[in-house]
Design an enzyme around this catalytic site. Structure first.
Site, PDB file in Angstrom:
ATOM      1  N   ARG A 135       0.834  -1.200   0.000  1.00 34.22           N
ATOM      2  CA  ARG A 135       0.000   0.000   0.000  1.00 34.22           C
ATOM      3  C   ARG A 135       0.871   1.254   0.000  1.00 34.22           C
ATOM      4  O   ARG A 135       0.358   2.364   0.059  1.00 34.22           O
ATOM      5  CB  ARG A 135      -0.928  -0.005   1.222  1.00 34.22           C
ATOM      6  CG  ARG A 135      -1.879  -1.195   1.263  1.00 34.22           C
ATOM      7  CD  ARG A 135      -2.904  -1.083   2.383  1.00 34.22           C
ATOM      8  NE  ARG A 135      -3.583  -2.356   2.598  1.00 34.22           N
ATOM      9  CZ  ARG A 135      -4.608  -2.788   1.872  1.00 34.22           C
ATOM     10  NH1 ARG A 135      -5.081  -2.040   0.892  1.00 34.22           N
ATOM     11  NH2 ARG A 135      -5.167  -3.960   2.141  1.00 34.22           N
ATOM     12  N   GLU A 137       2.658   4.048  -1.556  1.00 28.16           N
ATOM     13  CA  GLU A 137       2.581   4.705  -2.860  1.00 28.16           C
ATOM     14  C   GLU A 137       3.960   5.094  -3.387  1.00 28.16           C
ATOM     15  O   GLU A 137       4.169   5.166  -4.597  1.00 28.16           O
ATOM     16  CB  GLU A 137       1.675   5.935  -2.787  1.00 28.16           C
ATOM     17  CG  GLU A 137       0.204   5.609  -2.555  1.00 28.16           C
ATOM     18  CD  GLU A 137      -0.431   4.827  -3.705  1.00 28.16           C
ATOM     19  OE1 GLU A 137       0.140   4.803  -4.814  1.00 28.16           O
ATOM     20  OE2 GLU A 137      -1.508   4.225  -3.484  1.00 28.16           O
ATOM     21  N   LYS A 139       6.753   3.311  -2.990  1.00 31.71           N
ATOM     22  CA  LYS A 139       7.274   2.079  -3.578  1.00 31.71           C
ATOM     23  C   LYS A 139       6.538   1.750  -4.880  1.00 31.71           C
ATOM     24  O   LYS A 139       7.148   1.352  -5.878  1.00 31.71           O
ATOM     25  CB  LYS A 139       7.125   0.933  -2.583  1.00 31.71           C
ATOM     26  CG  LYS A 139       7.718  -0.382  -3.038  1.00 31.71           C
ATOM     27  CD  LYS A 139       7.499  -1.471  -1.995  1.00 31.71           C
ATOM     28  CE  LYS A 139       8.313  -1.225  -0.747  1.00 31.71           C
ATOM     29  NZ  LYS A 139       8.217  -2.373   0.196  1.00 31.71           N
ATOM     30  N   ASP A 196      10.390  -7.376  -0.440  1.00 31.79           N
ATOM     31  CA  ASP A 196      10.772  -6.951   0.901  1.00 31.79           C
ATOM     32  C   ASP A 196      12.152  -6.338   0.754  1.00 31.79           C
ATOM     33  O   ASP A 196      13.082  -6.997   0.283  1.00 31.79           O
ATOM     34  CB  ASP A 196      10.774  -8.097   1.899  1.00 31.79           C
ATOM     35  CG  ASP A 196      10.780  -7.567   3.335  1.00 31.79           C
ATOM     36  OD1 ASP A 196      10.033  -6.611   3.610  1.00 31.79           O
ATOM     37  OD2 ASP A 196      11.531  -8.093   4.166  1.00 31.79           O
ATOM     38  N   SER A 197      12.234  -5.088   1.083  1.00 35.33           N
ATOM     39  CA  SER A 197      13.471  -4.342   0.894  1.00 35.33           C
ATOM     40  C   SER A 197      13.881  -3.701   2.199  1.00 35.33           C
ATOM     41  O   SER A 197      13.052  -3.467   3.087  1.00 35.33           O
ATOM     42  CB  SER A 197      13.285  -3.258  -0.175  1.00 35.33           C
ATOM     43  OG  SER A 197      12.929  -3.818  -1.414  1.00 35.33           O
ATOM     44  N   PHE A 280      12.192   8.190  -1.221  1.00 37.33           N
ATOM     45  CA  PHE A 280      11.476   7.973   0.038  1.00 37.33           C
ATOM     46  C   PHE A 280      12.360   7.116   0.936  1.00 37.33           C
ATOM     47  O   PHE A 280      13.483   6.743   0.581  1.00 37.33           O
ATOM     48  CB  PHE A 280      10.122   7.295  -0.208  1.00 37.33           C
ATOM     49  CG  PHE A 280      10.222   5.881  -0.718  1.00 37.33           C
ATOM     50  CD1 PHE A 280      10.001   4.807   0.126  1.00 37.33           C
ATOM     51  CD2 PHE A 280      10.542   5.624  -2.047  1.00 37.33           C
ATOM     52  CE1 PHE A 280      10.090   3.504  -0.337  1.00 37.33           C
ATOM     53  CE2 PHE A 280      10.639   4.322  -2.522  1.00 37.33           C
ATOM     54  CZ  PHE A 280      10.411   3.262  -1.660  1.00 37.33           C
ATOM     55  N   GLY A 281      11.872   6.807   2.126  1.00 39.28           N
ATOM     56  CA  GLY A 281      12.613   5.937   3.030  1.00 39.28           C
ATOM     57  C   GLY A 281      13.951   6.527   3.441  1.00 39.28           C
ATOM     58  O   GLY A 281      14.041   7.685   3.862  1.00 39.28           O
ATOM     59  N   ASP A 283      16.458   7.162   1.474  1.00 43.23           N
ATOM     60  CA  ASP A 283      17.139   7.812   0.346  1.00 43.23           C
ATOM     61  C   ASP A 283      17.891   9.087   0.732  1.00 43.23           C
ATOM     62  O   ASP A 283      18.994   9.329   0.237  1.00 43.23           O
ATOM     63  CB  ASP A 283      16.147   8.122  -0.778  1.00 43.23           C
ATOM     64  CG  ASP A 283      15.705   6.872  -1.526  1.00 43.23           C
ATOM     65  OD1 ASP A 283      16.286   5.792  -1.277  1.00 43.23           O
ATOM     66  OD2 ASP A 283      14.788   6.966  -2.360  1.00 43.23           O
ATOM     67  N   HIS A 308      18.684  -0.932  -6.132  1.00 42.76           N
ATOM     68  CA  HIS A 308      18.474  -2.347  -5.855  1.00 42.76           C
ATOM     69  C   HIS A 308      17.183  -2.845  -6.484  1.00 42.76           C
ATOM     70  O   HIS A 308      17.136  -3.929  -7.060  1.00 42.76           O
ATOM     71  CB  HIS A 308      18.444  -2.581  -4.343  1.00 42.76           C
ATOM     72  CG  HIS A 308      17.497  -1.673  -3.598  1.00 42.76           C
ATOM     73  ND1 HIS A 308      17.478  -0.300  -3.770  1.00 42.76           N
ATOM     74  CD2 HIS A 308      16.529  -1.942  -2.674  1.00 42.76           C
ATOM     75  CE1 HIS A 308      16.549   0.223  -2.987  1.00 42.76           C
ATOM     76  NE2 HIS A 308      15.961  -0.746  -2.316  1.00 42.76           N
TER      77      HIS A 308
END
Length: 328
Positions: A135, A137, A139, A196-197, A280-281, A283, A308
């Protein structure tokens, strides 16, 4: 036609070409039977004009594994030189060439594909739609950019609000990706891709790893996770000791098939402060390799070439047509 030299190179494929030839694929990296099959497919699409004024492709193959990569490379040359808009779309184990909503040609794998698979009326057709088991967005946007280039329409779990959340109870990236992909595929009957990252930091023994999204606690946000990570590394001053890798594991699941698994990593370092507005995340705090640039400073197309997730998708697409065509 221009004198431009085109090149595509990855771990398994290496092609060099130009559009001033007579529709010729040659080289030591591919069997003659494969050359002929792809040549026959593309010969009528690229006009050679005549021997004095050739307009066809001339491609040398140094290394070869994937017909999808070679066909995409040649079609991209044709599109750029002739302003055509031919799309290369993998579908049900085949490769379709489509222009202006018209089917120009179909590449079939060895052994062909079943008519039931090719003409399936369900939405399992990978060339038509792929359901991403997330869910998130941010990704989904990355996957949409990646798969959009290959002709796929991407949906995510926000399009299916009735589906339950799948608890990520695994202790490895593959276990979590399998849980999501296989559970959602079983519930929907669709072909589902899950990933899964996470970020693995060497100085932290591989953490946050599979707990990357929840690193700062149950109410984690990207900002909180980045703040916690920088705090954990506050006393690590040497950049070489702040080495890290983004990791992704992709799993494609479908009814009555063994799941397809692909992995990739993106090496770099953890910065001392965030930088950049994209992505995002983690980064903003991830320095890409030896470039000095943060992942959040990269435009989407740049990131997709390096990341990746981009690497894993390209690896996936090398083996996907044969996997999909194989009957369980």
């Amino acid at each position: 036609m221009s004198e431009k030299i085109y090149e595509y190179k990855d771990e398994n494929n290496w092609f060099i070409g130009k559009m001033t030839g007579h529709n010729l694929i040659s080289g030591w990296g591919v069997k003659h039977t494969t050359i002929k099959k792809i040549d026959d497919l593309l010969d009528g699409i690229a006009a050679t004009l005549d021997w004095e004024n050739p307009k066809g492709y001339d491609v040398s193959v140094v290394r070869y594994q994937s017909p999808l990569s070679l066909i995409t490379f040649i079609i991209d040359m044709i599109n750029q030189e002739t302003q055509r808009e031919i799309k290369v779309t993998p579908h049900a184990g085949t490769i379709l060439l489509i222009e202006n909503a018209k089917l120009l040609a179909v590449y079939l794998p060895e052994g062909g594909v079943s008519t039931a698979t090719f003409f399936a009326t369900s939405e399992q057709g990978f060339g038509d739609i792929i359901l991403i088991a997330t869910r998130n967005e941010g990704k989904t946007k990355e996957f949409r950019n990646l798969f959009g280039q290959l002709g796929y329409r991407v949906e995510n779990l926000n399009d299916y609000p009735e589906l339950p959340e799948v608890a990520e109870t695994g202790t490895t990236f593959e276990e979590n990706a399998r849980l999501k992909a296989e559970t959602i595929s079983r519930l929907t009957g669709k072909m589902v891709l899950a990933d899964d990252s996470g970020l693995k930091v060497d100085a932290l023994g591989g953490l946050p790893g599979v707990w990357s999204a929840r690193f700062s606690g149950p109410d984690a946000t990207d900002a909180k996770n980045n703040t916690k990570l920088l705090h954990e590394l506050a006393m690590v001053f040497d950049q070489k000791k702040r080495s890290a890798q983004f990791h992704t594991t992709l799993v494609v699941a479908a009814p009555n098939k063994d799941s397809l698994v692909m992995e990739a990593e993106w090496p770099g370092y953890i910065a001392t402060q965030p930088k950049g507005e994209n992505g995002f995340g983690y980064d903003p705090v991830f320095i890409v390799g030896e470039t000095g640039r943060h992942a959040a400073e990269l435009e989407a197309d740049q990131k997709n070439q390096l990341s990746h997730r981009g690497q894993a998708v390209r690896k996936l697409m090398e083996v996907f047509p044969a996997w999909q065509a194989k009957q369980s």
